[in-house]
Design a protein around this motif. Structure first.
Motif, mmCIF file in Angstrom:
data_model
loop_
_atom_site.group_PDB
_atom_site.id
_atom_site.type_symbol
_atom_site.label_atom_id
_atom_site.label_comp_id
_atom_site.label_asym_id
_atom_site.label_seq_id
_atom_site.Cartn_x
_atom_site.Cartn_y
_atom_site.Cartn_z
ATOM 1 N N GLU A 50 25.499 -0.474 7.344
ATOM 2 C CA GLU A 50 26.813 0.028 7.370
ATOM 3 C C GLU A 50 27.280 0.220 5.849
ATOM 4 O O GLU A 50 28.160 0.835 5.474
ATOM 5 N N ASP A 51 26.762 -0.876 4.900
ATOM 6 C CA ASP A 51 27.213 -0.952 3.450
ATOM 7 C C ASP A 51 25.909 0.066 2.721
ATOM 8 O O ASP A 51 26.350 0.342 1.581
ATOM 9 N N PHE A 52 24.907 -0.033 3.099
ATOM 10 C CA PHE A 52 23.701 0.720 2.433
ATOM 11 C C PHE A 52 23.183 1.661 3.190
ATOM 12 O O PHE A 52 21.955 1.547 3.567
ATOM 13 N N ILE A 53 23.946 2.766 3.353
ATOM 14 C CA ILE A 53 23.892 3.924 3.762
ATOM 15 C C ILE A 53 22.484 4.729 3.559
ATOM 16 O O ILE A 53 21.685 5.091 4.281
ATOM 17 N N GLY A 54 22.554 4.675 2.360
ATOM 18 C CA GLY A 54 21.548 5.638 1.582
ATOM 19 C C GLY A 54 20.071 4.876 2.024
ATOM 20 O O GLY A 54 19.234 5.700 2.085
ATOM 21 N N LYS A 55 20.018 3.630 1.738
ATOM 22 C CA LYS A 55 18.889 2.988 2.158
ATOM 23 C C LYS A 55 18.238 2.906 3.498
ATOM 24 O O LYS A 55 17.128 3.374 3.755
ATOM 25 N N ALA A 56 19.191 3.124 4.460
ATOM 26 C CA ALA A 56 18.798 3.259 5.822
ATOM 27 C C ALA A 56 18.257 4.455 6.122
ATOM 28 O O ALA A 56 17.358 4.631 6.815
ATOM 29 N N PHE A 57 18.958 5.551 5.623
ATOM 30 C CA PHE A 57 18.592 6.914 5.788
ATOM 31 C C PHE A 57 17.293 7.256 4.894
ATOM 32 O O PHE A 57 16.254 8.062 5.281
ATOM 33 N N LYS A 58 17.094 6.714 3.707
ATOM 34 C CA LYS A 58 15.978 7.112 3.151
ATOM 35 C C LYS A 58 14.588 6.474 3.779
ATOM 36 O O LYS A 58 13.819 7.216 3.889
ATOM 37 N N THR A 59 14.784 5.426 4.529
ATOM 38 C CA THR A 59 13.657 4.628 5.149
ATOM 39 C C THR A 59 13.441 5.272 6.680
ATOM 40 O O THR A 59 12.442 5.704 7.120
ATOM 41 N N ASN A 60 14.437 5.365 7.218
ATOM 42 C CA ASN A 60 14.362 5.786 8.748
ATOM 43 C C ASN A 60 14.377 7.372 8.962
ATOM 44 O O ASN A 60 14.222 7.894 10.100
ATOM 45 N N SER A 61 15.010 8.043 8.059
ATOM 46 C CA SER A 61 15.104 9.386 8.051
ATOM 47 C C SER A 61 14.243 10.430 7.265
ATOM 48 O O SER A 61 13.318 10.878 7.652
ATOM 49 N N PHE A 62 14.401 10.306 5.936
ATOM 50 C CA PHE A 62 13.826 10.927 4.798
ATOM 51 C C PHE A 62 12.235 10.754 4.677
ATOM 52 O O PHE A 62 11.397 11.410 4.628
ATOM 53 N N PHE A 63 12.223 9.445 4.778
ATOM 54 C CA PHE A 63 10.533 9.167 4.792
ATOM 55 C C PHE A 63 10.053 9.638 6.239
ATOM 56 O O PHE A 63 8.800 10.146 6.012
ATOM 57 N N VAL A 64 10.560 9.860 7.407
ATOM 58 C CA VAL A 64 10.055 10.240 8.390
ATOM 59 C C VAL A 64 9.728 11.571 8.305
ATOM 60 O O VAL A 64 8.686 12.357 8.965
ATOM 61 N N TYR A 65 10.691 12.229 7.618
ATOM 62 C CA TYR A 65 10.511 13.899 7.384
ATOM 63 C C TYR A 65 9.142 13.937 6.552
ATOM 64 O O TYR A 65 8.336 14.996 6.851
ATOM 65 N N LYS A 66 8.843 13.268 5.693
ATOM 66 C CA LYS A 66 7.739 13.572 4.966
ATOM 67 C C LYS A 66 6.643 13.019 5.526
ATOM 68 O O LYS A 66 5.571 13.848 5.534
ATOM 69 N N ASP A 122 0.739 -1.215 -0.087
ATOM 70 C CA ASP A 122 -0.138 0.197 -0.100
ATOM 71 C C ASP A 122 1.093 1.334 -0.058
ATOM 72 O O ASP A 122 0.494 2.362 -0.555
ATOM 73 N N LEU A 123 2.109 1.058 0.711
ATOM 74 C CA LEU A 123 2.895 2.397 0.803
ATOM 75 C C LEU A 123 4.306 1.950 0.991
ATOM 76 O O LEU A 123 4.572 1.402 2.015
ATOM 77 N N ASP A 124 5.095 2.065 -0.246
ATOM 78 C CA ASP A 124 6.187 1.711 -0.054
ATOM 79 C C ASP A 124 7.236 2.871 0.325
ATOM 80 O O ASP A 124 7.318 3.889 -0.337
ATOM 81 N N ALA A 125 8.092 2.792 1.508
ATOM 82 C CA ALA A 125 8.796 3.954 2.159
ATOM 83 C C ALA A 125 9.812 4.444 1.265
ATOM 84 O O ALA A 125 10.515 5.477 1.292
ATOM 85 N N GLU A 126 10.415 3.444 0.434
ATOM 86 C CA GLU A 126 11.626 3.760 -0.472
ATOM 87 C C GLU A 126 11.119 4.585 -1.815
ATOM 88 O O GLU A 126 11.808 5.136 -2.535
ATOM 89 N N LYS A 127 9.849 4.189 -2.382
ATOM 90 C CA LYS A 127 9.578 4.423 -3.793
ATOM 91 C C LYS A 127 8.416 5.320 -3.605
ATOM 92 O O LYS A 127 8.232 6.320 -4.847
ATOM 93 N N ASP A 128 7.534 5.373 -2.851
ATOM 94 C CA ASP A 128 6.148 6.057 -3.173
ATOM 95 C C ASP A 128 6.363 7.431 -2.740
ATOM 96 O O ASP A 128 6.971 7.885 -1.768
ATOM 97 N N ASP A 129 5.379 8.333 -3.316
ATOM 98 C CA ASP A 129 4.921 9.560 -3.160
ATOM 99 C C ASP A 129 3.943 9.510 -1.691
ATOM 100 O O ASP A 129 2.857 9.238 -1.685
ATOM 101 N N VAL A 130 4.626 9.891 -0.580
ATOM 102 C CA VAL A 130 4.018 9.849 0.614
ATOM 103 C C VAL A 130 2.575 10.561 0.451
ATOM 104 O O VAL A 130 1.394 10.137 0.858
ATOM 105 N N ASN A 131 2.677 11.706 0.218
ATOM 106 C CA ASN A 131 1.589 12.667 0.109
ATOM 107 C C ASN A 131 0.325 12.315 -0.720
ATOM 108 O O ASN A 131 -0.866 12.386 -0.303
ATOM 109 N N LYS A 132 0.890 11.704 -1.845
ATOM 110 C CA LYS A 132 -0.197 11.298 -2.763
ATOM 111 C C LYS A 132 -0.914 9.826 -2.247
ATOM 112 O O LYS A 132 -1.886 9.579 -2.456
#
Length: 291
Positions: free
Chosen positions: A69-85, A35-45
Motif C-alpha cells: 500500500e505504501d510501496f506501490i511502485g515496488k509491487a508493480f515493478k515485480t508483480n507486473s512489469f517484470f512479468v511483462y518482460k 542470479d536474476l533480480d526482478a527489480e534491477k536486472d535486464d531480463v533478456n540479458k
C-alpha cells in the motif's frame, strides 16, 4: 527431456518445486535473486543463455500485502512489469511460461468458490499488481499457465514474510502469546508441495490446455479454524480466541471470502483436502506423528 528454468528457487514454493523434480529426468535450472533480480536486472540479458528452454516457472513476487500500500511502485515493478518482460521473452523464444498468481485478485463478495471464469476485482495494491501481471501474461504470452494459489504453507517458509501462518501460530502458542484470529474470513490453505506437484504433472504430461487454473487445496476454513486445527494436530495448548473480520484492522483491505474452485486443475492433479495437506506438512516438519 524438458529443460526448465525456475525463478525464485530459494522461496517457499521454489524449494518444493526443486524437491519434486529432484529424482526426475527433467533438467531443472534453479535461479535465485542473486542470479536474476526482478527489480534491477535486464531480463533478456540475464535469460539470454536459456533461449532453448522449454518452460520458465516464475515464483518471484512482492507479496508483502500491507507494505505494498505504501510501496506501490515496488509491487508493480515485480508483480507486473517484470512479468511483462518475461512474457515477451517467452513468446520470442517459444517458451511456455508458468506464472504464479493469487486468490487476492478477487474481492470476496461472491460467498461461493471462485471459478477461473469469474471476474476479478482486487481490493488492494498487491492484488491489483498481481492481476496486472496476469493481464500481461494473457496478452503477451502465447503459451502459458497461470496458477492462482491461496494461503500458502511450505517447509521453507516465505522469505518475504519471515515464515508462514503455521509456523507463526506454533511459535506464538509455545510462547503462550494471546492469539486473536479472524473467525469469519474464509480461504483454502494450500501446501506448496501440492502446487509443486501440480506444476510437475502439467510438465510431465505435456499439457497444452493453456490458461488460468486455481491450484489450491480442496475445502475451506476460516483463519481461526485453520489455527485451531494446527493446534489439534500438534497437541499444542494455545491461548486462542476469535476476532471478526470487521474488527481486525489492517492497512490493506483483504477479501473476506477468497475460496477458489479447483475443479479445472483437478482434471490433471487431484488436490487433497487442506486438512490432509496440513497433516503431511506437519509430519514432514516433525511436529506430528504419522498415523
Amino acid at each position: 527431456m524438458s529443460k526448465i528454468v525456475l525463478l525464485g528457487a530459494n522461496g517457499q514454493l521454489g524449494n518444493d518445486i526443486k524437491k519434486v523434480f529432484k529424482e526426475s529426468d527433467t533438467k531443472l535450472i534453479p535461479l535465485t535473486r542473486e542470479d536474476l533480480d526482478a527489480e534491477k536486472d535486464d531480463v533478456n540479458k540475464k535469460l539470454e543463455r536459456f533461449r532453448g528452454t522449454d518452460y520458465l516457472i516464475n515464483t518471484i513476487a512482492y507479496n508483502k500485502v500491507d507494505d505494498a500500500e505504501d510501496f506501490i511502485g515496488k509491487a508493480f515493478k515485480t508483480n507486473s512489469f517484470f512479468v511483462y518482460k518475461l512474457s515477451k521473452f517467452c513468446t520470442s523464444n517459444d517458451v511456455t511460461l508458468i506464472h504464479i498468481s493469487t486468490d487476492y485478485v478477487f474481492d470476496g463478495k461472491k460467498n461461493e468458490p471462485y471459478k477461473e471464469t469469474d471476474l476479478p476485482n482486487p481490493l488492494n495494491v498487491y492484488g491489483n499488481s498481481k492481476l496486472a501481471g496476469e493481464f500481461f501474461v494473457r496478452n503477451y504470452c502465447e503459451k502459458y499457465f497461470i496458477f492462482r494459489i491461496s494461503s500458502l504453507f511450505g517447509i521453507a517458509g516465505s522469505r518475504g514474510k519471515g515464515g508462514n501462518f503455521v509456523e507463526t501460530m506454533i511459535k506464538l502458542a509455545k510462547e503462550n502469546k494471546p492469539l486473536k484470529i479472524i473467525s469469519n474470513q474464509y480461504m483454502s490453505p494450500t501446501h506448496t508441495l501440492d502446487v509443486a506437484r501440480t506444476i510437475k504433472t502439467f510438465i510431465d504430461k505435456d499439457i497444452n490446455e493453456y490458461g488460468i487454473y486455481h491450484a489450491c487445496n480442496t475445502g475451506l476454513c476460516s483463519w481461526h479454524e485453520f489455527a485451531k486445527t494446527i493446534f489439534e494436530f500438534t497437541n499444542i495448548k494455545a491461548n486462542l480466541s476469535e476476532i471478526t473480520y470487521e474488527d481486525y484492522k489492517t492497512k490493506a483491505k483483504r477479501p473476506k471470502y477468497s475460496v477458489m474452485d479447483n475443479t479445472r486443475v483437478s482434471k490433471y492433479y487431484k488436490m487433497p483436502e487442506w486438512e490432509e495437506a496440513l497433516k503431511e506438512y506437519l509430519v514432514e516438519k516433525g511436529l506430528m506423528v504419522e498415523e
